[in-house]
Design an enzyme around this catalytic site. Structure first.
Site, mmCIF file in Angstrom:
data_model
loop_
_atom_site.group_PDB
_atom_site.id
_atom_site.type_symbol
_atom_site.label_atom_id
_atom_site.label_comp_id
_atom_site.label_asym_id
_atom_site.label_seq_id
_atom_site.Cartn_x
_atom_site.Cartn_y
_atom_site.Cartn_z
ATOM 1 C CG PHE A 286 -0.539 2.073 -3.176
ATOM 2 C CD1 PHE A 286 -0.720 3.111 -2.096
ATOM 3 C CD2 PHE A 286 -0.226 0.892 -2.879
ATOM 4 C CE1 PHE A 286 -0.857 2.763 -0.995
ATOM 5 C CE2 PHE A 286 -0.279 0.463 -1.439
ATOM 6 C CZ PHE A 286 -0.488 1.242 -0.360
ATOM 7 C CD GLU B 272 -2.448 -0.931 -10.665
ATOM 8 O OE1 GLU B 272 -1.309 -0.467 -10.692
ATOM 9 O OE2 GLU B 272 -2.931 -2.153 -10.501
ATOM 10 C CE LYS C 225 2.495 -0.264 -14.055
ATOM 11 N NZ LYS C 225 1.377 0.036 -12.862
ATOM 12 C CB CYS D 214 8.619 0.610 1.969
ATOM 13 S SG CYS D 214 9.761 1.994 1.678
ATOM 14 C CB SER E 66 4.553 -6.314 -2.985
ATOM 15 O OG SER E 66 4.269 -6.754 -4.159
ATOM 16 C CD GLU F 251 5.292 -4.674 2.993
ATOM 17 O OE1 GLU F 251 5.151 -5.618 1.980
ATOM 18 O OE2 GLU F 251 6.180 -3.833 2.948
HETATM 19 P P1 NAD Z 1 2.534 -3.909 -5.923
HETATM 20 O O1 NAD Z 1 3.953 -4.806 -5.750
HETATM 21 O O2 NAD Z 1 1.205 -4.316 -5.759
HETATM 22 O O3 NAD Z 1 2.657 -2.802 -7.129
HETATM 23 C C1 NAD Z 1 4.024 -2.073 -7.605
HETATM 24 C C2 NAD Z 1 3.793 -1.772 -8.948
HETATM 25 O O4 NAD Z 1 3.871 -3.309 -9.679
HETATM 26 C C3 NAD Z 1 2.542 -1.358 -9.413
HETATM 27 O O5 NAD Z 1 2.927 -0.074 -10.696
HETATM 28 C C4 NAD Z 1 1.567 -2.395 -9.896
HETATM 29 O O6 NAD Z 1 0.954 -1.710 -11.167
HETATM 30 C C5 NAD Z 1 2.587 -3.486 -10.506
HETATM 31 N N1 NAD Z 1 2.196 -4.703 -10.395
HETATM 32 C C6 NAD Z 1 1.433 -5.349 -9.448
HETATM 33 N N2 NAD Z 1 0.968 -6.674 -9.601
HETATM 34 C C7 NAD Z 1 1.815 -7.095 -10.420
HETATM 35 C C8 NAD Z 1 2.093 -8.120 -11.354
HETATM 36 N N3 NAD Z 1 1.289 -9.296 -10.876
HETATM 37 N N4 NAD Z 1 2.654 -8.201 -12.450
HETATM 38 C C9 NAD Z 1 3.455 -7.025 -12.686
HETATM 39 N N5 NAD Z 1 3.307 -5.758 -12.162
HETATM 40 C C10 NAD Z 1 2.646 -5.806 -11.254
HETATM 41 O O7 NAD Z 1 2.955 -2.698 -4.742
HETATM 42 P P2 NAD Z 1 1.969 -1.715 -3.772
HETATM 43 O O8 NAD Z 1 0.990 -2.388 -3.331
HETATM 44 O O9 NAD Z 1 1.585 -0.583 -5.092
HETATM 45 O O10 NAD Z 1 2.774 -1.028 -3.101
HETATM 46 C C11 NAD Z 1 3.289 -1.430 -1.684
HETATM 47 C C12 NAD Z 1 4.334 -2.305 -1.586
HETATM 48 O O11 NAD Z 1 5.480 -1.617 -2.152
HETATM 49 C C13 NAD Z 1 4.941 -2.682 -0.290
HETATM 50 O O12 NAD Z 1 5.143 -4.160 -0.259
HETATM 51 C C14 NAD Z 1 6.153 -1.734 0.136
HETATM 52 O O13 NAD Z 1 6.726 -2.318 1.014
HETATM 53 C C15 NAD Z 1 6.669 -1.651 -1.260
HETATM 54 N N6 NAD Z 1 7.608 -0.408 -1.257
HETATM 55 C C16 NAD Z 1 8.884 -0.767 -1.092
HETATM 56 C C17 NAD Z 1 9.650 0.495 -1.096
HETATM 57 C C18 NAD Z 1 11.197 0.098 -0.910
HETATM 58 O O14 NAD Z 1 12.051 1.097 -1.151
HETATM 59 N N7 NAD Z 1 11.727 -1.132 -0.864
HETATM 60 C C19 NAD Z 1 9.159 1.650 -1.286
HETATM 61 C C20 NAD Z 1 7.872 1.828 -1.340
HETATM 62 C C21 NAD Z 1 7.016 0.636 -1.461
#
Ligand code: NAD
Length: 497
Positions: A149, A176, A173, A281, A226, A382
């Site tokens: 997000f 959401e 994808k 991040c 994450s 985190e």
């Molecule tokens: P998230 O992991 O909750 O979601 C990321 C994506 O995965 C979304 O599209 C979500 O719909 C999907 N998702 C969520 N739960 C899932 C599941 N159980 N099974 C399959 N798909 C699932 O992350 P977020 O809260 O949207 O974003 C924040 C996180 O992203 C933080 O941990 C941040 O550090 C990380 N991030 C990392 C980078 C990087 O370059 N390393 C960059 C931006 C964000």
């Protein structure tokens, strides 16, 4: 209420989805739209469209693909204000921050505009008598991107411009939580002349992600999110025979040595700790103070925090907006409470902040802890919010050890005027992106972005040259054209002379 539906084969899906989810304006707490949640059937439709489009897109001349990227670049630049406003309305970040994000996305598109050069192979003439060898890079097929997000424009743009310019077709994808900008991007791409089916968007959650991870026609998956989900994506995707790059979460440390310029370090700690409300991040969440550095640094940090303007992201002069959802606000708030009860010194408490006309918004102000130890949850986890922890250590070696012992390895920084100390840091630190007197060391588009350790799974960093390698596979061709001299059948082992 507006329904945000999937974009498949160059148009919005018109059928009513079986499942939807709410999208909020984080500044007011108001639900503004519903987003479709893709079923396996929806994902099948998107992948089938991408597979059909691939048949012609892969052989579309390079110059034509490049020209579409140039047009897309112009349209994104022209619509940057609209994209930024849509992001602020669903993510909460300030307009300035959102415009900066569009700019970083544009830079990757510009890199992809140069794809003809990036796909060039090698050629060796006469490797054996009358034999030449050359290498080419070819696209993979249908590839998918699953994104978080916090950067709804930039992170997808880390992926699809290079994937598509390289000849792949794409299914995105997005998160959401802030889905609207992906629709805008799809429309702009179509306006730029991209054929139907080359870029598709399916909205949703785990169901959509699992359908992509197990789909036999998806060749590769790029993921950013994450760490627990990144690990899952990598394990499941590779078990299903896909190429996977999965970038995870972070806990980024900034070392301040006693000789540092404390004004520069304080500016950096506040900008990198509280910019985008800590939902980056590459945000700094831990300052490691060596010796007495914190005694001189912290008053300057507190002074700066007191001046920050916390307001809805579209307010003039706003520096920090709300968090993305109520659930995330609750999580961040509970970490502040945990830090207090675990014995850290809470110097600035951002809980319960009041923002005019936004009593239901998801706001929390900056939080600053001193005397944090490595067993506290505010250190180990985190938090992904505006919570900055100061850990005090005796020596520079202790500071380096602390970072190297941490399971994450996304970004880090050191503030010092000692060139030797900086050089030691660059050499010994087990982190993928390193800043020397620079707090958020995000590489430009012609380098690649990626952490180490639990911040990445898979062997490819994202965008830049590694992006081109991820979305293509090499092929080596050895050719011999008949010449007038024939030696006849020879069953012996080729000797290359
Ligand atoms: P998230 O992991 O909750 O979601 C990321 C994506 O995965 C979304 O599209 C979500 O719909 C999907 N998702 C969520 N739960 C899932 C599941 N159980 N099974 C399959 N798909 C699932 O992350 P977020 O809260 O949207 O974003 C924040 C996180 O992203 C933080 O941990 C941040 O550090 C990380 N991030 C990392 C980078 C990087 O370059 N390393 C960059 C931006 C964000």
């Amino acid at each position: 209420m507006t329904l945000i539906n999937h974009w498949i084969d160059g148009e919005y899906v018109s059928t009513v989805p079986s499942r939807t989810g709410p999208v909020f304006n984080p500044a007011t707490g108001e639900e503004t739209s519903q987003v479709a949640m893709a079923s396996r059937d929806d994902v099948d439709l998107a992948v089938a469209a991408a597979k059909r489009a691939y048949e012609t897109w892969r052989d579309t001349p390079l110059m034509r693909r490049q020209n579409i990227m140039f047009s897309f670049r112009d349209l994104v630049a022209k619509n940057r204000n609209e994209l930024a406003a849509a992001m602020t309305a669903e993510h909460g970040k300030t307009i300035d921050d959102a415009l900066g994000e569009v700019q970083r996305g544009l830079e990757v598109i510009e890199f992809a505009c140069n794809i003809a050069h990036l796909l060039k192979g090698d050629f060796s003439e006469q490797v054996s008598t009358g034999v030449d060898t050359y290498s080419i890079r070819q696209s993979l097929g249908v590839v998918a991107g699953i994104t978080p997000f916090n950067f709804p424009v930039m992170v997808p743009m880390w992926m699809f411009p290079i994937a598509i310019a390289s000849g792949n077709t794409f299914v995105l994808k997005p998160s959401e939580k802030d889905p609207t900008v992906s629709q805008m991007v799809a429309e702009l791409f179509s306006e730029a002349g991209l054929p139907d089916g080359v870029f598709n968007v399916v909205h949703g959650d785990k169901e959509a992600v699992d359908a992509l991870l197990t789909h036999p026609d998806v060749a590769a998956i790029s993921f950013v999110g994450s760490t627990p989900i990144a690990r899952y994506i990598h394990e499941t995707g590779t078990a299903n025979g896909k190429r996977v790059q999965a970038l995870g979460g972070a806990k980024n440390h900034m070392i301040v040595l006693p000789d540092a310029n404390m004004d520069l370090a304080a500016d950096a700690a506040v900008s990198a700790g509280f910019g985008s409300a800590g939902e980056r991040c590459m945000a700094i969440s831990v300052v490691i103070s060596v010796g007495d550095a914190a005694d001189r640094l912290l008053p300057k940090v507190q002074e700066r925090i007191a001046k920050l303007k916390i307001a809805p992201g579209d307010t003039d002069g706003a520096e920090m907006g709300p968090l993305v959802t109520q659930q995330h606000l609750d999580k961040v708030t509970s970490y502040v409470a945990a830090g207090e009860s675990e014995g850290a010194t809470l110097l600035v408490d951002g809980r319960g902040i009041e923002v005019d006309d936004c009593e239901n918004g998801f706001f929390i102000g900056p939080n600053l802890f001193d005397n944090v130890t490595t067993d506290m949850s505010i250190y180990t986890d985190e938090i992904f919010g505006p919570v900055l922890s100061v850990v005090r250590v005796e020596s520079y070696e202790d500071a380096i050890q602390l970072i190297n012992d941490n399971p994450y390895g996304n970004g880090t920084a050191i503030f010092t005027n000692d060139g030797g100390a900086a050089r030691k840091f660059q050499n010994e630190i087990e982190v993928g992106m390193v800043g020397i007197n620079v707090p958020i060391p995000v590489p430009l588009a012609f380098y690649s972005f990626g952490g180490w350790k639990d911040s990445i799974f898979g062997s490819h960093a994202i965008y830049g040259p590694e992006g081109v390698h991820f979305y293509t596979r090499p092929k080596v061709v050895i050719s011999r054209w008949p010449d007038p001299i024939h030696r006849g059948v020879d069953l012996g082992f080729p000797t290359n002379n």
